[in-house]
Design an enzyme around this catalytic site. Structure first.
Site, PDB file in Angstrom:
ATOM      1  N   ARG A  64      27.163   7.802  30.491  1.00 19.95           N
ATOM      2  CA  ARG A  64      27.577   7.756  31.723  1.00 19.95           C
ATOM      3  C   ARG A  64      28.451   6.599  31.929  1.00 19.95           C
ATOM      4  NH1 ARG A  64      22.256   9.424  34.523  1.00 19.95           N
ATOM      5  NH2 ARG A  64      22.359   8.841  36.667  1.00 19.95           N
TER       6      ARG A  64
ATOM      7  N   LYS B 216      21.466  18.398  38.442  1.00 14.79           N
ATOM      8  CA  LYS B 216      21.652  18.345  36.787  1.00 14.79           C
ATOM      9  C   LYS B 216      20.185  18.561  36.197  1.00 14.79           C
ATOM     10  CE  LYS B 216      23.392  14.185  36.461  1.00 14.79           C
ATOM     11  NZ  LYS B 216      23.485  13.563  37.885  1.00 14.79           N
TER      12      LYS B 216
ATOM     13  N   ARG C 193      14.747  14.960  48.481  1.00 11.80           N
ATOM     14  CA  ARG C 193      14.001  14.853  47.246  1.00 11.80           C
ATOM     15  C   ARG C 193      13.128  13.653  47.450  1.00 11.80           C
ATOM     16  NH1 ARG C 193      17.401  14.174  41.788  1.00 11.80           N
ATOM     17  NH2 ARG C 193      17.459  12.059  42.407  1.00 11.80           N
TER      18      ARG C 193
ATOM     19  N   ARG D 103      24.520   4.289  43.914  1.00  9.82           N
ATOM     20  CA  ARG D 103      24.458   5.040  42.792  1.00  9.82           C
ATOM     21  C   ARG D 103      25.673   5.974  42.887  1.00  9.82           C
ATOM     22  NH1 ARG D 103      18.920   8.017  43.693  1.00  9.82           N
ATOM     23  NH2 ARG D 103      19.440   9.322  41.882  1.00  9.82           N
TER      24      ARG D 103
ATOM     25  N   ARG E 292      10.707   9.429  44.628  1.00  8.41           N
ATOM     26  CA  ARG E 292      11.090   8.686  43.623  1.00  8.41           C
ATOM     27  C   ARG E 292      11.908   7.430  44.280  1.00  8.41           C
ATOM     28  NH1 ARG E 292      15.669  11.453  39.562  1.00  8.41           N
ATOM     29  NH2 ARG E 292      16.835   9.466  40.023  1.00  8.41           N
TER      30      ARG E 292
HETATM   31  P1  AMP Z   1      18.820   9.850  36.643  1.00  8.05           P
HETATM   32  O1  AMP Z   1      17.599  10.547  36.646  1.00  8.05           O
HETATM   33  O2  AMP Z   1      19.900  10.486  35.513  1.00  8.05           O
HETATM   34  O3  AMP Z   1      19.715  10.050  38.164  1.00  8.05           O
HETATM   35  O4  AMP Z   1      18.802   8.426  36.471  1.00  8.05           O
HETATM   36  C1  AMP Z   1      18.336   7.436  37.019  1.00  8.05           C
HETATM   37  C2  AMP Z   1      18.643   5.929  36.888  1.00  8.05           C
HETATM   38  O5  AMP Z   1      18.328   5.575  35.525  1.00  8.05           O
HETATM   39  C3  AMP Z   1      20.264   5.547  37.042  1.00  8.05           C
HETATM   40  O6  AMP Z   1      20.325   5.371  38.155  1.00  8.05           O
HETATM   41  C4  AMP Z   1      20.075   4.435  35.985  1.00  8.05           C
HETATM   42  O7  AMP Z   1      19.709   3.395  36.586  1.00  8.05           O
HETATM   43  C5  AMP Z   1      19.388   4.817  34.943  1.00  8.05           C
HETATM   44  N1  AMP Z   1      19.943   5.753  33.960  1.00  8.05           N
HETATM   45  C6  AMP Z   1      19.902   6.836  33.467  1.00  8.05           C
HETATM   46  N2  AMP Z   1      20.570   7.430  32.547  1.00  8.05           N
HETATM   47  C7  AMP Z   1      21.588   6.406  32.145  1.00  8.05           C
HETATM   48  C8  AMP Z   1      22.547   6.087  31.280  1.00  8.05           C
HETATM   49  N3  AMP Z   1      22.884   7.120  30.705  1.00  8.05           N
HETATM   50  N4  AMP Z   1      23.015   5.033  31.433  1.00  8.05           N
HETATM   51  C9  AMP Z   1      22.702   3.873  32.280  1.00  8.05           C
HETATM   52  N5  AMP Z   1      21.768   4.230  33.271  1.00  8.05           N
HETATM   53  C10 AMP Z   1      20.920   5.254  33.077  1.00  8.05           C
END
Ligand code: AMP
Length: 195
Positions: A93, A19, A132, A149, A138
């Protein structure tokens, strides 16, 4: 269709579907502002804000940050854009976030044009996330957190695909292939949606 020259596109898919990378390119190609809630949260963590401290523990565990925090963050960004031209990456989400987004956009006289789902099978996703982890370091790209996740995605986020499908907004495209191939598929899907 959004009114005026607005455009709101959601990029959806499980962790590791690509994404973030596609969002950067799509935003540039379509003249949209990329809003990634994950990036915003990581920025808070890096700056050591109160929100960042709260979010870090949840992110490291692989669970979601509470809706009100996320919605407040997104609202602050969208409030600065009129008309809204946004590519949303990793948001919404949860069904609560989706409902809040519809309401926010309605308040601006705008709405979601399309949601694009990147489809990748789980074996390939794990492979990508572990690679990654080595490249970017990360802290939430370890095997245990990755499993959490995926579960969170299945339980809380995947139901949103139906929400957008039922509204005729969802396009699902394969996220497997080169960056260019996937990008072309997404652009094609979006052009179909806008007809
Ligand atoms: P991402 O980079 O989008 O994979 O997000 C990494 C982490 O950030 C996720 O595993 C959640 O803990 C938190 N996170 C990111 N976006 C959201 C969202 N829209 N709602 C809740 N938690 C989020």
């Amino acid at each position: 269709m959004t009114s005026g020259k607005g455009e709101v596109v959601l990029l959806m898919g499980p962790p590791g579907a690509g994404k973030g990378t596609q969002a950067d390119r799509l935003a540039a190609a379509r003249g949209l502002t990329k809003l990634s809630t994950g990036d915003m949260l990581r920025d808070h963590v890096k700056r050591g804000t109160e929100l960042g401290v709260k979010a870090k523990a949840l992110m490291d565990e692989g669970v979601l940050v509470p809706d009100e925090i996320i919605i407040g963050m997104v609202k602050a960004e969208l409030d600065q854009q009129q008309p809204v031209r946004a590519l949303l990456d990793g948001f919404p989400r949860t069904t609560g976030q989706a409902a809040a987004l519809d309401e926010l956009l309605a308040g601006y006289g705008s709405q979601i044009d399309a949601a694009v789902e990147l489809v990748v099978d789980e074996e390939e996703l794990v492979r990508r996330l572990l690679s990654r982890a080595q490249q970017e370091g990360r802290s939430d790209d370890n095997e245990e957190t990755i499993r959490t996740r995926f579960r969170v995605y299945r339980d809380q986020t995947a139901p949103l695909l139906d929400y957008y499908r039922e509204r005729g907004k969802l396009a699902s495209v394969s996220g497997v292939g080169s960056l260019d191939e996937v990008f072309e598929r997404v652009q094609h899907a979006l052009d179909q949606e806008r007809r």
